[in-house]
Write a protein that holds these residues in place. Sequence first.
Motif, PDB file in Angstrom:
ATOM      1  N   SER A  28       0.817  -1.218   0.000  1.00 15.86           N
ATOM      2  CA  SER A  28       0.000   0.000   0.000  1.00 15.86           C
ATOM      3  C   SER A  28       0.848   1.264   0.000  1.00 15.86           C
ATOM      4  O   SER A  28       0.378   2.325  -0.409  1.00 15.86           O
ATOM      5  CB  SER A  28      -0.952   0.002   1.186  1.00 15.86           C
ATOM      6  OG  SER A  28      -0.248   0.145   2.390  1.00 15.86           O
ATOM      7  N   GLY A  58      -4.737  -2.197   2.641  1.00 11.69           N
ATOM      8  CA  GLY A  58      -5.302  -2.318   1.300  1.00 11.69           C
ATOM      9  C   GLY A  58      -6.743  -1.865   1.263  1.00 11.69           C
ATOM     10  O   GLY A  58      -7.183  -1.208   0.311  1.00 11.69           O
ATOM     11  N   ILE A  61      -7.029   1.903   1.023  1.00 14.41           N
ATOM     12  CA  ILE A  61      -6.842   2.411  -0.342  1.00 14.41           C
ATOM     13  C   ILE A  61      -8.151   2.330  -1.119  1.00 14.41           C
ATOM     14  O   ILE A  61      -8.561   3.283  -1.779  1.00 14.41           O
ATOM     15  CB  ILE A  61      -5.732   1.625  -1.067  1.00 14.41           C
ATOM     16  CG1 ILE A  61      -4.378   1.963  -0.453  1.00 14.41           C
ATOM     17  CG2 ILE A  61      -5.732   1.921  -2.563  1.00 14.41           C
ATOM     18  CD1 ILE A  61      -3.269   1.065  -0.912  1.00 14.41           C
TER      19      ILE A  61
END
Length: 101
Positions: A28, A58, A61
């Motif tokens: 990430s 993750g 994101i």
Amino acid sequence: METNCLNYREIDGVVYGTLSGRLDTVASQTVDISEFTANADKKILFDCSELNFISSAGLRILLALYKECRTKGGSITMKSVSPSVMRVFQVSGFTSMMSFE
């Protein structure tokens, strides 16, 4: 060690991405979603058939991208998600925010 891959392409107004490997804390830090956020007004379709693992980093994101899509009128669809990764999406509530095929 598996690496993360996030590819971008656009065809007929639909933005396609491929997630593969591990989308974790390490990955990430290097993932660039700017192409996707710039197109957050469109349908974004992620192929997750090669995504083996996703962590909370993750998910953050994807949450940032989801918020951008919600603001600009776009959408996110996750395709071919493995059962183990799908379980993470279910437990974290992402199945109510995104479409899954």
